[in-house]
Scaffold this motif. Structure first.
Motif, PDB file in Angstrom:
ATOM      1  N   ALA A   1       5.580   6.514 -69.033  1.00 36.90           N
ATOM      2  CA  ALA A   1       5.885   7.943 -69.123  1.00 36.90           C
ATOM      3  C   ALA A   1       6.276   8.297 -70.556  1.00 36.90           C
ATOM      4  CB  ALA A   1       7.010   8.294 -68.162  1.00 36.90           C
ATOM      5  N   GLY A   2       5.736   9.387 -71.052  1.00 40.29           N
ATOM      6  CA  GLY A   2       6.013   9.851 -72.401  1.00 40.29           C
ATOM      7  C   GLY A   2       4.944   9.490 -73.418  1.00 40.29           C
ATOM      8  N   ASP A   3       4.057   8.553 -73.072  1.00 38.72           N
ATOM      9  CA  ASP A   3       2.976   8.184 -73.989  1.00 38.72           C
ATOM     10  C   ASP A   3       2.040   9.372 -74.213  1.00 38.72           C
ATOM     11  OD1 ASP A   3       3.947   5.606 -74.099  1.00 38.72           O
ATOM     12  OD2 ASP A   3       2.278   4.699 -72.999  1.00 38.72           O
ATOM     13  N   LEU A   4       1.572   9.510 -75.443  1.00 42.06           N
ATOM     14  CA  LEU A   4       0.587  10.524 -75.801  1.00 42.06           C
ATOM     15  C   LEU A   4      -0.791   9.951 -75.498  1.00 42.06           C
ATOM     16  CD1 LEU A   4       0.262  13.325 -77.196  1.00 42.06           C
ATOM     17  CD2 LEU A   4      -0.082  12.057 -79.327  1.00 42.06           C
ATOM     18  N   VAL A   5      -1.612  10.695 -74.761  1.00 43.09           N
ATOM     19  CA  VAL A   5      -2.906  10.171 -74.332  1.00 43.09           C
ATOM     20  C   VAL A   5      -4.041  11.165 -74.564  1.00 43.09           C
ATOM     21  CG1 VAL A   5      -1.908   8.662 -72.568  1.00 43.09           C
ATOM     22  CG2 VAL A   5      -2.601  10.980 -71.946  1.00 43.09           C
ATOM     23  N   LYS A   6      -5.228  10.609 -74.576  1.00 47.81           N
ATOM     24  CA  LYS A   6      -6.466  11.394 -74.587  1.00 47.81           C
ATOM     25  C   LYS A   6      -7.026  11.284 -73.175  1.00 47.81           C
ATOM     26  CE  LYS A   6     -11.064  10.917 -76.569  1.00 47.81           C
ATOM     27  NZ  LYS A   6     -11.852  10.211 -77.596  1.00 47.81           N
ATOM     28  N   TRP A   7      -7.232  12.412 -72.508  1.00 50.96           N
ATOM     29  CA  TRP A   7      -7.739  12.425 -71.142  1.00 50.96           C
ATOM     30  C   TRP A   7      -9.134  13.025 -71.139  1.00 50.96           C
ATOM     31  CZ3 TRP A   7      -8.152  16.973 -67.792  1.00 50.96           C
ATOM     32  CH2 TRP A   7      -8.542  16.649 -66.496  1.00 50.96           C
ATOM     33  N   THR A   8     -10.098  12.246 -70.689  1.00 44.57           N
ATOM     34  CA  THR A   8     -11.490  12.686 -70.620  1.00 44.57           C
ATOM     35  C   THR A   8     -11.931  12.625 -69.174  1.00 44.57           C
ATOM     36  OG1 THR A   8     -11.846  11.644 -72.769  1.00 44.57           O
ATOM     37  CG2 THR A   8     -13.801  12.361 -71.557  1.00 44.57           C
ATOM     38  N   ILE A   9     -12.064  13.793 -68.552  1.00 41.88           N
ATOM     39  CA  ILE A   9     -12.474  13.827 -67.151  1.00 41.88           C
ATOM     40  C   ILE A   9     -13.941  13.402 -67.038  1.00 41.88           C
ATOM     41  CG2 ILE A   9     -13.079  16.272 -67.196  1.00 41.88           C
ATOM     42  CD1 ILE A   9     -12.058  16.381 -64.264  1.00 41.88           C
ATOM     43  N   ALA A  10     -14.213  12.567 -66.069  1.00 38.95           N
ATOM     44  CA  ALA A  10     -15.583  12.124 -65.758  1.00 38.95           C
ATOM     45  C   ALA A  10     -16.345  11.697 -67.010  1.00 38.95           C
ATOM     46  CB  ALA A  10     -16.313  13.219 -65.006  1.00 38.95           C
ATOM     47  N   LYS A  11     -15.800  10.726 -67.724  1.00 41.58           N
ATOM     48  CA  LYS A  11     -16.381  10.253 -68.986  1.00 41.58           C
ATOM     49  C   LYS A  11     -17.872   9.949 -68.925  1.00 41.58           C
ATOM     50  CE  LYS A  11     -12.750   7.906 -71.525  1.00 41.58           C
ATOM     51  NZ  LYS A  11     -12.299   6.639 -72.041  1.00 41.58           N
ATOM     52  N   THR A  12     -18.303   9.349 -67.850  1.00 39.14           N
ATOM     53  CA  THR A  12     -19.689   8.884 -67.776  1.00 39.14           C
ATOM     54  C   THR A  12     -20.606   9.808 -66.978  1.00 39.14           C
ATOM     55  OG1 THR A  12     -19.159   7.534 -65.850  1.00 39.14           O
ATOM     56  CG2 THR A  12     -18.984   6.484 -68.019  1.00 39.14           C
ATOM     57  N   SER A  13     -20.101  10.961 -66.572  1.00 39.52           N
ATOM     58  CA  SER A  13     -20.910  11.862 -65.752  1.00 39.52           C
ATOM     59  C   SER A  13     -21.767  12.797 -66.607  1.00 39.52           C
ATOM     60  CB  SER A  13     -20.022  12.709 -64.839  1.00 39.52           C
ATOM     61  OG  SER A  13     -20.800  13.663 -64.166  1.00 39.52           O
ATOM     62  N   PRO A  14     -23.088  12.758 -66.414  1.00 41.80           N
ATOM     63  CA  PRO A  14     -23.956  13.660 -67.170  1.00 41.80           C
ATOM     64  C   PRO A  14     -23.931  15.101 -66.631  1.00 41.80           C
ATOM     65  CG  PRO A  14     -25.269  12.309 -65.715  1.00 41.80           C
ATOM     66  CD  PRO A  14     -23.839  11.837 -65.585  1.00 41.80           C
ATOM     67  N   THR A  15     -23.330  15.293 -65.448  1.00 42.75           N
ATOM     68  CA  THR A  15     -23.296  16.641 -64.878  1.00 42.75           C
ATOM     69  C   THR A  15     -21.921  17.295 -64.923  1.00 42.75           C
ATOM     70  OG1 THR A  15     -23.017  15.673 -62.673  1.00 42.75           O
ATOM     71  CG2 THR A  15     -25.247  16.256 -63.322  1.00 42.75           C
ATOM     72  N   ILE A  16     -20.856  16.539 -64.686  1.00 48.57           N
ATOM     73  CA  ILE A  16     -19.505  17.114 -64.655  1.00 48.57           C
ATOM     74  C   ILE A  16     -18.979  17.358 -66.071  1.00 48.57           C
ATOM     75  CG2 ILE A  16     -17.107  16.728 -63.973  1.00 48.57           C
ATOM     76  CD1 ILE A  16     -18.182  15.168 -61.580  1.00 48.57           C
ATOM     77  N   ASN A  17     -19.195  16.411 -66.989  1.00 49.30           N
ATOM     78  CA  ASN A  17     -18.702  16.532 -68.355  1.00 49.30           C
ATOM     79  C   ASN A  17     -19.762  16.013 -69.335  1.00 49.30           C
ATOM     80  OD1 ASN A  17     -17.128  16.834 -70.624  1.00 49.30           O
ATOM     81  ND2 ASN A  17     -15.634  15.273 -70.081  1.00 49.30           N
ATOM     82  N   PRO A  18     -20.897  16.701 -69.423  1.00 48.89           N
ATOM     83  CA  PRO A  18     -21.994  16.200 -70.264  1.00 48.89           C
ATOM     84  C   PRO A  18     -21.656  16.138 -71.753  1.00 48.89           C
ATOM     85  CG  PRO A  18     -22.468  18.421 -69.520  1.00 48.89           C
ATOM     86  CD  PRO A  18     -21.225  17.966 -68.795  1.00 48.89           C
TER      87      PRO A  18
END
Length: 66
Positions: free
Chosen positions: A3-20
């Motif tokens: 808890a408290g860590d700064l992060v990079k959040w990438t939803i559906a990294k490998t999805s060509p349709t949800i997050n192309p």
């Protein structure tokens, strides 16, 4: 990760349709979730919204010091 860590959040990294475009958000880990194992609730820095992040979507940028 903790808890408290700064992060990079990438939803559906490998999805060509949800997050192309492989868009990501910067956030802070709030607390771990029970399911799936390794997932967290993350507060996004952009707007304070809380999201669920799976271990495959989270990359630690900076760990909080104890």
């Amino acid at each position: 990760m903790k808890a408290g860590d700064l992060v990079k959040w990438t939803i559906a990294k490998t999805s060509p349709t949800i997050n192309p475009d492989n868009n990501y958000y910067i956030g802070i880990l709030l607390y771990p979730e029970a399911v799936p194992i390794g997932s967290w609730t993350i507060m996004l820095c952009k707007d304070g919204k809380e999201v669920h992040g799976d271990i495959t979507e989270i990359e630690v940028i900076s760990e909080i010091c104890d």
